[in-house]
Structure formats: structure tokens, C-alpha cells
Design a protein around this motif. Structure first.
Motif, PDB file in Angstrom:
ATOM      1  N   ILE A  69       0.812  -1.212   0.000  1.00 27.46           N
ATOM      2  CA  ILE A  69       0.000   0.000   0.000  1.00 27.46           C
ATOM      3  C   ILE A  69       0.851   1.269   0.000  1.00 27.46           C
ATOM      4  O   ILE A  69       0.398   2.335  -0.440  1.00 27.46           O
ATOM      5  N   SER A  70       2.084   1.171   0.449  1.00 28.39           N
ATOM      6  CA  SER A  70       2.968   2.348   0.433  1.00 28.39           C
ATOM      7  C   SER A  70       3.313   2.779  -0.986  1.00 28.39           C
ATOM      8  O   SER A  70       3.773   3.907  -1.206  1.00 28.39           O
ATOM      9  N   THR A  71       3.099   1.882  -1.964  1.00 24.35           N
ATOM     10  CA  THR A  71       3.393   2.234  -3.353  1.00 24.35           C
ATOM     11  C   THR A  71       2.251   3.020  -4.004  1.00 24.35           C
ATOM     12  O   THR A  71       2.406   3.521  -5.122  1.00 24.35           O
ATOM     13  N   VAL A  72       1.114   3.120  -3.330  1.00 29.30           N
ATOM     14  CA  VAL A  72      -0.027   3.861  -3.874  1.00 29.30           C
ATOM     15  C   VAL A  72       0.149   5.342  -3.567  1.00 29.30           C
ATOM     16  O   VAL A  72       0.331   5.727  -2.409  1.00 29.30           O
ATOM     17  N   ALA A  73       0.106   6.168  -4.588  1.00 28.15           N
ATOM     18  CA  ALA A  73       0.291   7.612  -4.407  1.00 28.15           C
ATOM     19  C   ALA A  73      -0.942   8.237  -3.773  1.00 28.15           C
ATOM     20  O   ALA A  73      -2.029   7.640  -3.748  1.00 28.15           O
ATOM     21  N   ASN A  74      -0.764   9.427  -3.245  1.00 32.21           N
ATOM     22  CA  ASN A  74      -1.897  10.132  -2.638  1.00 32.21           C
ATOM     23  C   ASN A  74      -2.891  10.621  -3.682  1.00 32.21           C
ATOM     24  O   ASN A  74      -4.066  10.838  -3.371  1.00 32.21           O
ATOM     25  N   GLU A  75      -2.428  10.779  -4.924  1.00 30.09           N
ATOM     26  CA  GLU A  75      -3.308  11.372  -5.925  1.00 30.09           C
ATOM     27  C   GLU A  75      -2.944  10.896  -7.329  1.00 30.09           C
ATOM     28  O   GLU A  75      -1.775  10.806  -7.687  1.00 30.09           O
ATOM     29  N   TYR A  76      -3.985  10.545  -8.095  1.00 29.34           N
ATOM     30  CA  TYR A  76      -3.840  10.221  -9.509  1.00 29.34           C
ATOM     31  C   TYR A  76      -4.838  11.077 -10.287  1.00 29.34           C
ATOM     32  O   TYR A  76      -6.014  11.139  -9.928  1.00 29.34           O
ATOM     33  N   ILE A  77      -4.360  11.736 -11.329  1.00 26.05           N
ATOM     34  CA  ILE A  77      -5.232  12.604 -12.120  1.00 26.05           C
ATOM     35  C   ILE A  77      -5.895  11.771 -13.215  1.00 26.05           C
ATOM     36  O   ILE A  77      -5.209  11.116 -14.020  1.00 26.05           O
TER      37      ILE A  77
END
Length: 556
Positions: free
Chosen positions: A178-186
Motif C-alpha cells: 500500500i505504500s506504493t499507492v500515491a496520494n493522488e492520480y489525475i
């Protein structure tokens, strides 16, 4: 039928316990006659049947009395129902056992009894003696297990337990990813490859997250209280669900914003934008539902094989045109049936509010990391909500002498009417922002040109959350909170940079006086910050207004 199913049927289910009790009584009666062959029955078969019925009725009456007493004794102490369930199990076994044991009283022929005797003295032969002991032990074992032992799990429970173990393994592995998931994706738009979504998530995606439209892939949906299935999609609203049925030739349904009067809004069965206008949707916005045969979304959340021996999948956010995966989390979900662990309206609302991506429901929460493209793609139908992270306020440096502003007090103002981001307040603020570019509503600020609804993030000092009163204007935000030596005011720019802070003091008032002000509300007007306070003293309470000109807090 396998062993676990048979085991559960007789020892884990109330319907099987009378059968166990009956056969236990039969075995005990036969064992009794074999171990004491001189026993002579005194009743006919019909008399034994009548006696058995009487025992069943008497056992039922005793059970009812015990049940009532158990309930009455448990109520005053908040007792649980474990004792009641034990009573049911014991009664469901003992009553038929007691009834079946009357077989021992059946009158039998002398010849039948003599066969079970040896030549010397009416004692049972070794063979029949062992049969009797075996039946007695069998009766005791099955009856005691039915009454007292922990009931076995049903096949469904066994399967559910196995699935639970698999789920925890997947969650443990997901927690490392889960640490590989960014806070934001456009993203421009989104397809969900399973036929379900939470209502809160759909509202958030189309509203504050600014996604242009959301598609669901249609599939078979179960009809409540029926074994029938229909073709369509499901929208969960807490623990309730809305089934939206589609024509069988439609593979997708697209949800997007439109304006009142659109006929496709009227066909929507989702009551998301009905009634009073509310943030962040434009007044007059409605939800448009468009069935389609193909997907038009730029991005999708799909179930892709995990590529290992576990049989798990990965819920993956990908670009539809290229297939490029942006984020992925492993899960034990079935591809078209994602789990909603820890669901319910309250949990889903919190997840939607705080934007948490959870390994317990990655399909439903990956959407929280998505943000839409600029405002012009959404035709001014909603505002992207943006929380501005404020620069840290250092309240602990005693060497700093805060600027001190002296202001006058005006006695007795009623204070401004509270404004709210819904209803007429929201409609008025939105229309004002359309004409002037900015408008404050509550503690938030509409930046119409940018298509954003701005709010100031939480202020924290030395591990403690501050609880300031917030005012908003085109100049930025002010945060005001009481301090032992006066009222502390901090001014922020619209990007969260701290631009001024100081202490507000009242002309003619002793800052150490016991009747210090309690802040009721603030309002950042065009040329000044109005701080509404009230003071408590021995005579009651008085209300005052402090007016702080913009020039005194660093604005020119």
C-alpha cells in the motif's frame, strides 16, 4: 452428503437434536434390556406410546418454565443468551430421549428374553453383554455431545472460515504494497469493472473529486429475497442497496452531471442531487444516467491476476488506452464480487471524507486517490474540494514577541447569521462567486475561476490539535483562537503560507481579568475581520464585537 454436513445436521442444528435424543433413548432402552434380561415389560405398545407422549408434554412444560425463569433472571443483569441456547439444546435432546426410553417398558414374549440368557442363571451371555455395553456407551456419547459439546460448524461456516484465512493473508501482503499507492492520480473519467459502487464514493467522484463521469460494468445482480437474478448494477447506500436494472444489450451505465431539465436525469433512480442544493455541486445540477454498449472512460479499476500460486487478484488502476497500470493492490476478492469489509454508512462516510485507501476493501477505496482534470471539462457543475495545508504555527517560542493589536469593543451585536454549505446559503454563495469570482460560505471559500471549494486544513502544535475559528475571504484565511494573554490571530494566504500572526487586545480591558472573552464566531468582511465574543461574569453574560482592520494584520 459429506461427513462435515452430516456432523452439522445432527450435532450443530436444532432440527437434528431430537433425532439424536430419540435414538439415544432407543439405544439406552435396548442396552438396559440386554444387560438385565430378567426385566419384564408391563405395558403394551399403545400404552408405551401414550406414556412417551405424556413425557414429551411434561418435558416441554418444564422447558418453558425454565426458559421463562432464565429470561427473567437475565434481564435485570443484562445477561446474554448463551444460557438460553444451552437450555434449548438440552431440552431438544432430553425430551425425545426420555420419551424413547419408555421402550424398556414394552411387554415382550418370554422366548425373546430367554435367547439373551445363558444356561446357568438368567444372566446375559458374553456376546449380548458386550452389545449392551456398546449401545449404552454409544447412547451416552451421542447424547452428551449433542447437549454439551461445542456444536460443529456448518459447511458454509467452514468455507467462510477458510475464506477469512485467505483474506487475512491477502491483507497482510496488501499492507506491504500500500505504500506504493500515491496520494493522488489525475484522471478524466473512470470505469469500475465490477457492477457495484458505494453511493458516497459516486457522489465524491462526481463532486469534490472532479471526475467527469463514472461508469459501471453491468452484470448479474441478485434480487432481494429471491433466487432470481437481473442484469444491471448495484449502488450501495450503507447497508442498503439500489438495484438498477438495464437492458441485456447494455454492457455499461455511465453516471455524469447535467442540468435540471435533462430527460436522462429524470430516468435516474438515484436520489443523489434531489432536493436542497449543497456543496460542492452547482445549484440546478442533476445526475444523468446513460446506458451504453461500450466504455468511454479514460481510466479503469479492474481485477487482474496476481500472477502467483495464491489465486489472488490485484485491483488495479490503469489507463484504458494503453493498459498501463498506475497502482495495484492484492486482494482475495472474487473479480466481480468485491468485499465490503467493515461496511455500513458510517464507515463508508469516514472513508470518503478522509480519503483512506484500505486493504480491507481496496476496490471500493482506490477511488479515494483519484482527482479530476481542470474545471472546464465539468461545465461548472461542481467544484473540486481542496484542503489547504497550513504552515505550522509555532506557539511555543517564548522569545518571540508577537505583534499586539489594540482594538475597540462594540457592545451588544447579535453577530452574523451562520452560513452553511447547503440550502439557500449555498445557492446565494455560489451565485455570488459566479459574478464576483469568490464567495465564502461557512469556513470555506468558493474560487469560481479555478473551479475549487477551498478549506483550511487542521492546525496542530506539539501533538495537539488546535480548534480555531476560521474565516475565509479572497485574501485567504484567518484562524482565531483564545490564548491566556488575549486572542491569537493567524493569517494565511490561499496557498497555506502563514503571512501574519499576533495577539488581539481590547482597549481599556485588562488581559488578566477573569472575564476573558470566549470566541463565538468570526467573519472576514471586505475591509476587516469581525470577531464576535461573549464574556461571562457574576452578572451573567455580555456579547461584544471586536473589529480588526485589514491594515492591522499586514494587509495593505
Amino acid at each position: 452428503m459429506n461427513f462435515s454436513q452430516i456432523d452439522y445436521l445432527f450435532f450443530g442444528h436444532l432440527s437434528g437434536m431430537p433425532v439424536i435424543g430419540f435414538f439415544g433413548g432407543i439405544f439406552a432402552a435396548i442396552a438396559y434390556r440386554l444387560l438385565d434380561p430378567e426385566k419384564v415389560g408391563t405395558k403394551s405398545v399403545s400404552e408405551v406410546i401414550i406414556s412417551a407422549l405424556k413425557r414429551i408434554l411434561l418435558g416441554g412444560a418444564i422447558f418453558l418454565v425454565f426458559l421463562v425463569l432464565s429470561i427473567l433472571s437475565a434481564i435485570p443483569y443484562g445477561g446474554g443468551n448463551r444460557g438460553l441456547f444451552l437450555a434449548c439444546r438440552v431440552a431438544f435432546v432430553l425430551a425425545p430421549f426420555w420419551a424413547a426410553f419408555t421402550v424398556v417398558d414394552v411387554r415382550t414374549a418370554q422366548a425373546t428374553r430367554v435367547d439373551a440368557q445363558d444356561e446357568s442363571g438368567g444372566k446375559p451371555s458374553g456376546k449380548w453383554h458386550m452389545v449392551g455395553i456398546t449401545l449404552a456407551c454409544l447412547s451416552a456419547v451421542i447424547v452428551l455431545r449433542a447437549m454439551l459439546a461445542t456444536p460443529p460448524l456448518s459447511p458454509e461456516e467452514i468455507e467462510s472460515k477458510a475464506q477469512g484465512k485467505q483474506r487475512e493473508l491477502a491483507i497482510a501482503q496488501c499492507s506491504k504494497e500500500i505504500s506504493t499507492v500515491a496520494n493522488e492520480y489525475i484522471v478524466d473519467s473512470l470505469l469500475l469493472d465490477a457492477n457495484m459502487i458505494n453511493k458516497n464514493a459516486l457522489e465524491s467522484l462526481l463532486g469534490g473529486q472532479g471526475v467527469r463521469f463514472v461508469e459501471l460494468k453491468a452484470g448479474q445482480i441478485k434480487i432481494w429475497n429471491s433466487k432470481k437474478e437481473k442484469w444491471g448494477v448495484m449502488i450501495f447506500d450503507g447497508d442498503d442497496r439500489n438495484n438498477i436494472e438495464l437492458d441485456s444489450n447494455k454492457k455499461y451505465v455511465r453516471f455524469e452531471l447535467s442540468r435540471n431539465g435533462d430527460p436522462l436525469c429524470e430516468t435516474s433512480t438515484l436520489h443523489i442531487l434531489d432536493g436542497s442544493p449543497r456543496a460542492p455541486f452547482a445549484p440546478g445540477a442533476c445526475l444523468r444516467m446513460v446506458p451504453d454498449q461500450k466504455s468511454l472512460a479514460s481510466h479503469a479499476i479492474k481485477a487482474l491476476p496476481a500472477g502467483d500460486k495464491t489465486g489472488f487478484i490485484r485491483w488495479s488502476l490503469l489507463e484504458q488506452a494503453s493498459g498501463h497500470v498506475l497502482a495495484a493492490l492484492i486482494s482475495s476478492d472474487l473479480p466481480h464480487s468485491p468485499a465490503r469489509q467493515g461496511g455500513g454508512a458510517d464507515i463508508e462516510w469516514k472513508i470518503a471524507q478522509y480519503g483512506a485507501v484500505s486493504c480491507r476493501q481496496p476496490y471500493f477505496t482506490l477511488t479515494n486517490a483519484l482527482r479530476g482534470v481542470p474545471q472546464n471539462t465539468r461545465q461548472s457543475l461542481s467544484l473540486v474540494t481542496r484542503k489547504i495545508e497550513p504552515e505550522l504555527v509555532d506557539l511555543g517560542v517564548k522569545s518571540i514577541i508577537w505583534p499586539e493589536i489594540k482594538v475597540d469593543e462594540v457592545e451588544g451585536p447579535a453577530g452574523p447569521n451562520n452560513t452553511y454549505p447547503w440550502g439557500k446559503d449555498w445557492e446565494f454563495a455560489y451565485k455570488k462567486a459566479e459574478s464576483t469570482g469568490f464567495a465564502d460560505v461557512g469556513t470555506e471559500l468558493i474560487d469560481y475561476k479555478a473551479g475549487e471549494l477551498l478549506s483550511l486544513g487542521n492546525l496542530k502544535f506539539e501533538g495537539q490539535w488546535l480548534n480555531p475559528h476560521i474565516g475565509a475571504s479572497p485574501n485567504g484565511f484567518v484562524a482565531v483562537f483564545g490564548r491566556p494573554n488575549g486572542i491569537h490571530l493567524v493569517r494565511y494566504a490561499l496557498d497555506g503560507e502563514m503571512q501574519w500572526q499576533g495577539i488581539i487586545q481590547v482597549n481599556g480591558r485588562d488581559s488578566t481579568a477573569p472575564a476573558r472573552p470566549d470566541i463565538a464566531e468570526i467573519k472576514w468582511e471586505e475591509n476587516e475581520v469581525d470577531i464576535y465574543v461573549f464574556r461571562k461574569n457574576g452578572k451573567g453574560e455580555s456579547r461584544w464585537l471586536l473589529q480588526v482592520p485589514n491594515a492591522m494584520i499586514g494587509l495593505r
